[in-house]
Design an enzyme around this catalytic site. Sequence first.
Site, PDB file in Angstrom:
ATOM      1  N   MET A   1      71.795  35.494  -0.719  1.00  0.00           N
ATOM      2  CA  MET A   1      70.657  34.783  -0.186  1.00  0.00           C
ATOM      3  C   MET A   1      70.444  35.047   1.294  1.00  0.00           C
ATOM      4  SD  MET A   1      71.139  30.972  -1.582  1.00  0.00           S
ATOM      5  CE  MET A   1      71.639  30.659  -3.225  1.00  0.00           C
ATOM      6  N   HIS A  22      75.960  46.971  -7.846  1.00  0.00           N
ATOM      7  CA  HIS A  22      74.586  46.462  -7.851  1.00  0.00           C
ATOM      8  C   HIS A  22      74.461  45.204  -6.990  1.00  0.00           C
ATOM      9  CE1 HIS A  22      76.418  44.056 -11.045  1.00  0.00           C
ATOM     10  NE2 HIS A  22      75.510  43.135 -10.742  1.00  0.00           N
ATOM     11  N   GLY A  23      75.470  44.901  -6.221  1.00  0.00           N
ATOM     12  CA  GLY A  23      75.434  43.734  -5.352  1.00  0.00           C
ATOM     13  C   GLY A  23      76.717  43.626  -4.556  1.00  0.00           C
ATOM     14  N   ALA A  24      76.836  42.569  -3.790  1.00  0.00           N
ATOM     15  CA  ALA A  24      77.997  42.410  -2.918  1.00  0.00           C
ATOM     16  C   ALA A  24      79.265  42.089  -3.696  1.00  0.00           C
ATOM     17  CB  ALA A  24      77.733  41.323  -1.883  1.00  0.00           C
ATOM     18  N   GLY A  25      79.147  41.360  -4.783  1.00  0.00           N
ATOM     19  CA  GLY A  25      80.327  40.903  -5.523  1.00  0.00           C
ATOM     20  C   GLY A  25      80.801  39.566  -4.981  1.00  0.00           C
TER      21      GLY A  25
END
Length: 103
Positions: A1, A22-25
């Site tokens: 966010m 596909h993202g920070a984790g």
Amino acid sequence: MSQPGYVIRGKANPESLSSASHGAGRVMSRTKAFTTTTRSQMNKILQDNGIQLIGGDLDESPMVYKNIEDVIAAQSELVTVLAKFSPKIVRMADANRKEGRED
């Protein structure tokens, strides 16, 4: 966010099966997020970053994710960064309305 978003292009590195994250984790589970974070902590981070949140719950709090800058840096052999943006409005599933969740 509250962290930047990235538009990336994969380098199709065969040693990584041509994939990248596909993202920070997460740094903690959803269950732990509900027991160790507060709405006021989450709201302060969002306010400090000038972000309006629509929906969302504590299991998606900014502090439950890894630092995206570290994640992107660790993928330098896997991806090329095309663009970086800072979110100002974030839409998440409403609290207690997660997709696939049985109530």
